[in-house]
Every structure is written in structure tokens, then in C-alpha cells.
Motif scaffolding. Structure first.
Motif, PDB file in Angstrom:
ATOM      1  N   GLY A  45       0.816  -1.211   0.000  1.00 31.49           N
ATOM      2  CA  GLY A  45       0.000   0.000   0.000  1.00 31.49           C
ATOM      3  C   GLY A  45       0.851   1.264   0.000  1.00 31.49           C
ATOM      4  N   VAL A  49       0.923   4.063  -2.968  1.00 26.86           N
ATOM      5  CA  VAL A  49       0.575   5.464  -2.725  1.00 26.86           C
ATOM      6  C   VAL A  49       1.753   6.394  -2.992  1.00 26.86           C
ATOM      7  CG1 VAL A  49      -0.047   7.110  -0.912  1.00 26.86           C
ATOM      8  CG2 VAL A  49      -1.303   4.976  -1.120  1.00 26.86           C
ATOM      9  N   THR A  83     -12.794   7.584  -4.027  1.00 25.83           N
ATOM     10  CA  THR A  83     -12.580   9.031  -4.058  1.00 25.83           C
ATOM     11  C   THR A  83     -13.650   9.700  -4.914  1.00 25.83           C
ATOM     12  OG1 THR A  83     -10.202   8.657  -3.864  1.00 25.83           O
ATOM     13  CG2 THR A  83     -10.907  10.852  -4.553  1.00 25.83           C
ATOM     14  N   LEU A  93      -6.022  12.738   1.205  1.00 26.13           N
ATOM     15  CA  LEU A  93      -4.848  12.733   2.078  1.00 26.13           C
ATOM     16  C   LEU A  93      -5.256  12.482   3.530  1.00 26.13           C
ATOM     17  CD1 LEU A  93      -1.835  13.040   2.560  1.00 26.13           C
ATOM     18  CD2 LEU A  93      -2.191  15.521   2.706  1.00 26.13           C
ATOM     19  N   GLN A  96      -5.965   8.828   3.920  1.00 28.06           N
ATOM     20  CA  GLN A  96      -4.714   8.067   3.909  1.00 28.06           C
ATOM     21  C   GLN A  96      -4.014   8.162   5.265  1.00 28.06           C
ATOM     22  OE1 GLN A  96      -2.876   9.911   0.511  1.00 28.06           O
ATOM     23  NE2 GLN A  96      -3.541   8.286  -0.879  1.00 28.06           N
TER      24      GLN A  96
END
Length: 121
Positions: A45, A49, A83, A93, A96
């Protein structure tokens, strides 16, 4: 029809993988061996990202959708299904960072639980 089924199956596996990345560390509290798989998933992940590497599950789903005669994924998995759909784009963000916080919290909790556990003989 088989390709549509495969595309949907890959999509569900992808959602499960994302849930495992976010919450798998808590599962490791009960099943410590899961932590190795969780660390690998979190590592993937992070690479995805930070570097922008496309997940193979996204490519498989896209391919199966196109073989089924559908448009396919014009954007990544997260951009397509989450999203702008589940949360606004400007919160990406933040989300995340929340997931990173969950991972850190689960790993800290795992370490604390392991430290308090009596040694079995």
C-alpha cells in the motif's frame, strides 16, 4: 458473463485487501501470524501510494471488464470506487493519514499485548 463475474470478484477481493490493509493489524492481536501478511500488505500500500505503482488487481479488473464489453477502469481502483464517491476528493490525504494511524495503532497495540502476555512453557 463469465468475465463480468470475474471482474466483480476481483473488485470484491480488492475491497477486502483495502480493508485488510486498514484493519489487519487488529486481526493480528488474536492471530499473531497474520502480522507478517499485514506488514506485506501495508508495504505494498505504501509503495502504491508513494510511488504510484498500479495494483495488479486493478489491471485484472480492468481487463475482465473490457473482455465483458464494458468500458473498464479509466482511473485507478480507489479513484473509481472511493474518491469522489464515498468521500470527497479533497479528503484523500486525510483518509490516507487515518488509515496510516489505524495501522500504527494496531501495531502498537499488538506490541503492548505481546509484552504483557505471560511466557508459556
Amino acid at each position: 458473463m463469465a468475465y463480468r463475474f470475474l471482474a466483480d470478484a476481483v473488485m470484491l477481493v480488492h475491497f477486502a485487501f483495502l480493508a485488510f490493509v486498514a484493519l489487519g493489524g487488529f486481526l493480528a492481536w488474536r492471530r499473531p501470524r497474520v502480522l507478517v501478511a499485514h506488514a506485506a500488505a501495508v508495504g505494498w500500500g505504501l509503495v502504491s501510494v508513494l510511488v504510484g505503482v498500479e495494483c495488479p488487481l486493478t489491471a485484472w479488473e480492468d481487463r475482465f471488464r473490457r473482455l465483458a464489453g464494458e468500458q473498464g477502469l479509466t482511473r485507478g481502483f480507489v479513484d473509481t470506487y472511493l474518491t469522489g464517491v464515498v468521500y470527497p476528493r479533497e479528503y484523500l490525504l486525510t483518509l490516507q493519514l487515518v488509515v496510516a494511524g489505524l495501522v500504527a495503532l494496531s501495531w502498537i497495540g499488538f506490541a503492548l499485548r505481546r509484552r504483557r502476555r505471560p511466557v508459556r512453557r
